[in-house]
Write a protein that holds these residues in place. Sequence first.
Motif, PDB file in Angstrom:
ATOM      1  N   GLN A 168       0.818  -1.216   0.000  1.00  0.00           N
ATOM      2  CA  GLN A 168       0.000   0.000   0.000  1.00  0.00           C
ATOM      3  C   GLN A 168       0.850   1.263   0.000  1.00  0.00           C
ATOM      4  O   GLN A 168       0.365   2.337  -0.301  1.00  0.00           O
ATOM      5  CB  GLN A 168      -0.890   0.013   1.244  1.00  0.00           C
ATOM      6  CG  GLN A 168      -2.054  -0.951   1.122  1.00  0.00           C
ATOM      7  CD  GLN A 168      -2.825  -1.067   2.417  1.00  0.00           C
ATOM      8  OE1 GLN A 168      -2.333  -0.667   3.470  1.00  0.00           O
ATOM      9  NE2 GLN A 168      -4.005  -1.614   2.349  1.00  0.00           N
TER      10      GLN A 168
ATOM     11  N   LYS B  91       2.887   4.143  -1.071  1.00  0.00           N
ATOM     12  CA  LYS B  91       3.065   4.781  -2.377  1.00  0.00           C
ATOM     13  C   LYS B  91       4.363   5.568  -2.382  1.00  0.00           C
ATOM     14  O   LYS B  91       4.695   6.229  -1.401  1.00  0.00           O
ATOM     15  CB  LYS B  91       1.887   5.718  -2.643  1.00  0.00           C
ATOM     16  CG  LYS B  91       0.615   4.974  -2.955  1.00  0.00           C
ATOM     17  CD  LYS B  91      -0.546   5.934  -3.067  1.00  0.00           C
ATOM     18  CE  LYS B  91      -1.847   5.183  -3.267  1.00  0.00           C
ATOM     19  NZ  LYS B  91      -2.980   5.922  -2.739  1.00  0.00           N
TER      20      LYS B  91
ATOM     21  N   LEU C 276      -2.459  12.581  -4.921  1.00  0.00           N
ATOM     22  CA  LEU C 276      -2.994  11.212  -5.067  1.00  0.00           C
ATOM     23  C   LEU C 276      -4.273  11.035  -4.253  1.00  0.00           C
ATOM     24  O   LEU C 276      -5.234  10.410  -4.703  1.00  0.00           O
ATOM     25  CB  LEU C 276      -1.943  10.182  -4.630  1.00  0.00           C
ATOM     26  CG  LEU C 276      -0.689  10.091  -5.517  1.00  0.00           C
ATOM     27  CD1 LEU C 276       0.327   9.136  -4.883  1.00  0.00           C
ATOM     28  CD2 LEU C 276      -1.036   9.630  -6.932  1.00  0.00           C
ATOM     29  N   LYS C 277      -4.262  11.609  -3.040  1.00  0.00           N
ATOM     30  CA  LYS C 277      -5.452  11.527  -2.170  1.00  0.00           C
ATOM     31  C   LYS C 277      -6.648  12.191  -2.865  1.00  0.00           C
ATOM     32  O   LYS C 277      -7.743  11.636  -2.900  1.00  0.00           O
ATOM     33  CB  LYS C 277      -5.135  12.237  -0.846  1.00  0.00           C
ATOM     34  CG  LYS C 277      -6.303  12.437   0.094  1.00  0.00           C
ATOM     35  CD  LYS C 277      -5.861  13.225   1.337  1.00  0.00           C
ATOM     36  CE  LYS C 277      -7.021  13.643   2.216  1.00  0.00           C
ATOM     37  NZ  LYS C 277      -7.827  14.746   1.695  1.00  0.00           N
ATOM     38  N   GLU C 278      -6.419  13.381  -3.446  1.00  0.00           N
ATOM     39  CA  GLU C 278      -7.513  14.100  -4.096  1.00  0.00           C
ATOM     40  C   GLU C 278      -7.978  13.360  -5.355  1.00  0.00           C
ATOM     41  O   GLU C 278      -9.178  13.351  -5.653  1.00  0.00           O
ATOM     42  CB  GLU C 278      -7.079  15.534  -4.434  1.00  0.00           C
ATOM     43  CG  GLU C 278      -6.928  16.386  -3.180  1.00  0.00           C
ATOM     44  CD  GLU C 278      -6.520  17.831  -3.475  1.00  0.00           C
ATOM     45  OE1 GLU C 278      -6.172  18.130  -4.634  1.00  0.00           O
ATOM     46  OE2 GLU C 278      -6.546  18.655  -2.538  1.00  0.00           O
ATOM     47  N   GLN C 279      -7.052  12.752  -6.076  1.00  0.00           N
ATOM     48  CA  GLN C 279      -7.444  11.989  -7.269  1.00  0.00           C
ATOM     49  C   GLN C 279      -8.323  10.800  -6.867  1.00  0.00           C
ATOM     50  O   GLN C 279      -9.313  10.506  -7.517  1.00  0.00           O
ATOM     51  CB  GLN C 279      -6.205  11.458  -8.021  1.00  0.00           C
ATOM     52  CG  GLN C 279      -5.319  12.524  -8.616  1.00  0.00           C
ATOM     53  CD  GLN C 279      -6.022  13.366  -9.671  1.00  0.00           C
ATOM     54  OE1 GLN C 279      -6.341  14.514  -9.447  1.00  0.00           O
ATOM     55  NE2 GLN C 279      -6.309  12.785 -10.814  1.00  0.00           N
ATOM     56  N   ASP C 280      -7.924  10.122  -5.788  1.00  0.00           N
ATOM     57  CA  ASP C 280      -8.706   8.985  -5.264  1.00  0.00           C
ATOM     58  C   ASP C 280     -10.116   9.429  -4.906  1.00  0.00           C
ATOM     59  O   ASP C 280     -11.091   8.737  -5.202  1.00  0.00           O
ATOM     60  CB  ASP C 280      -8.060   8.430  -3.989  1.00  0.00           C
ATOM     61  CG  ASP C 280      -7.013   7.383  -4.301  1.00  0.00           C
ATOM     62  OD1 ASP C 280      -6.877   7.045  -5.490  1.00  0.00           O
ATOM     63  OD2 ASP C 280      -6.349   6.912  -3.362  1.00  0.00           O
ATOM     64  N   GLU C 281     -10.208  10.587  -4.239  1.00  0.00           N
ATOM     65  CA  GLU C 281     -11.521  11.082  -3.801  1.00  0.00           C
ATOM     66  C   GLU C 281     -12.398  11.429  -4.991  1.00  0.00           C
ATOM     67  O   GLU C 281     -13.617  11.247  -4.944  1.00  0.00           O
ATOM     68  CB  GLU C 281     -11.340  12.295  -2.884  1.00  0.00           C
ATOM     69  CG  GLU C 281     -10.831  11.900  -1.505  1.00  0.00           C
ATOM     70  CD  GLU C 281     -10.253  13.064  -0.712  1.00  0.00           C
ATOM     71  OE1 GLU C 281      -9.909  12.857   0.451  1.00  0.00           O
ATOM     72  OE2 GLU C 281     -10.140  14.185  -1.265  1.00  0.00           O
TER      73      GLU C 281
ATOM     74  N   SER D  64       4.510   7.283   1.259  1.00  0.00           N
ATOM     75  CA  SER D  64       3.321   7.640   2.033  1.00  0.00           C
ATOM     76  C   SER D  64       3.466   7.232   3.501  1.00  0.00           C
ATOM     77  O   SER D  64       2.688   7.647   4.341  1.00  0.00           O
ATOM     78  CB  SER D  64       2.088   6.963   1.423  1.00  0.00           C
ATOM     79  OG  SER D  64       2.334   5.580   1.253  1.00  0.00           O
TER      80      SER D  64
ATOM     81  N   LYS E 142     -12.395   9.947  -7.848  1.00  0.00           N
ATOM     82  CA  LYS E 142     -12.850   8.700  -8.481  1.00  0.00           C
ATOM     83  C   LYS E 142     -14.049   8.124  -7.742  1.00  0.00           C
ATOM     84  O   LYS E 142     -14.876   7.444  -8.314  1.00  0.00           O
ATOM     85  CB  LYS E 142     -11.718   7.669  -8.479  1.00  0.00           C
ATOM     86  CG  LYS E 142     -10.711   7.881  -9.596  1.00  0.00           C
ATOM     87  CD  LYS E 142      -9.674   6.764  -9.585  1.00  0.00           C
ATOM     88  CE  LYS E 142      -8.334   7.263 -10.096  1.00  0.00           C
ATOM     89  NZ  LYS E 142      -7.205   6.558  -9.502  1.00  0.00           N
ATOM     90  N   ARG E 143     -14.079   8.381  -6.413  1.00  0.00           N
ATOM     91  CA  ARG E 143     -15.151   7.751  -5.617  1.00  0.00           C
ATOM     92  C   ARG E 143     -16.518   8.348  -5.899  1.00  0.00           C
ATOM     93  O   ARG E 143     -16.653   9.483  -6.203  1.00  0.00           O
ATOM     94  CB  ARG E 143     -14.809   7.891  -4.128  1.00  0.00           C
ATOM     95  CG  ARG E 143     -13.971   6.733  -3.681  1.00  0.00           C
ATOM     96  CD  ARG E 143     -13.710   6.817  -2.195  1.00  0.00           C
ATOM     97  NE  ARG E 143     -12.301   6.580  -1.912  1.00  0.00           N
ATOM     98  CZ  ARG E 143     -11.633   7.157  -0.925  1.00  0.00           C
ATOM     99  NH1 ARG E 143     -12.235   8.018  -0.151  1.00  0.00           N
ATOM    100  NH2 ARG E 143     -10.376   6.874  -0.720  1.00  0.00           N
TER     101      ARG E 143
END
Length: 342
Positions: free
Chosen positions: A15, A17, A334-339, A36, A341-342
């Motif tokens: 996990q 990154k 990366l955190k914002e990109q993940d959010e 990370s 996508k959700r």
Amino acid sequence: MYATKSKKMEKNMAQEKLVLGFDVGGTKIGVGLGSSEGRILGKARIENVDTYPEDVLPQMVAEAKKLVAGAGLTMAGIAAFGISAPFPADPANGIMTAPTNNRHWRNVPILQYLRDGLGLPGCFENDANCGALAEWFFGAGRGCKDFIYLTMSTGIGGGIIAANHLVRGGRALSAGELGHICVELNGRQCNCGLKGCYEAYAGGRALAQRMQEELRNKPDSMIMQLVDGNVGAIDMVPLEKAVRAGDPYAVALWDEMSLRNAQAFGMFINMFNPERLVLGTLAWAVGDLYTDPIRKYLPQFCWKEPMEACEIVSSELRRDIGYYAGVAAALNYLKEQDEKKR
Ligand SMILES: [Zn+2]
């Protein structure tokens, strides 16, 4: 038991990154390979960057690739990169427009250049926001949902984390410029062009300029003696020494600075109800002499409940913050990109 532990470790490794960070300063650029989990796997520095971007940008790509190879990795193992850069800039497009300390850098599309050069996704953030992100991921802001970081250096930069997100604001992406709230109508001239800014009363550069003006013709003053009459050498260092020695001029100026700090902090606390205010350079360099008077004046400027709910602490990363700045920006990207996508 061993099996469980190693499985858990494997899971963590999977996990974890890896990202690249660039910290663009006036004289040097720090390049870091981080994770990370808060590990810095490698770091490099590019010196003498006050030259043409055509010379410096390829070095940034080369140093980053060297760090990745040096860690036994390939670019395929890197998730993203982040750039921490000074304002003025066009953050939406990742362009350094007219950085004060890099006179040859005008409208440099640094984000696109590094995207192409590294073949990675990446982001561009102003350096104070990156400081906040670095403290949030790796330092004194860990575990907070709401906190504010203030650079407290030559200038006063700020970064706001509210409800688990970096606050960037609207089209200008200029939220968090906390040094430039007006604390005095028609007050002291600020370097930004406005009058009465908080930074004009508590920023290191503004205080140095003020002392140089006020003490220029006072060779007998303690501060002038501490710098052997060299007016240009007056800054926060002799001021702190003179305060500790009880010099009346220095004590009065320090008191005024502390009152302005409290006034500004009171506004931030009432506005954002942060869990912590994390303070940079001056706070950790000076210690209690810096923060105690602010705490004394703070009840004049904010409500008791949010004041008691807010810890005022120094940066944990201190001088190393630059190594984490770009890395933290990349992790937040990366955190914002993940959010999204959700
Ligand atoms: Zn200002």
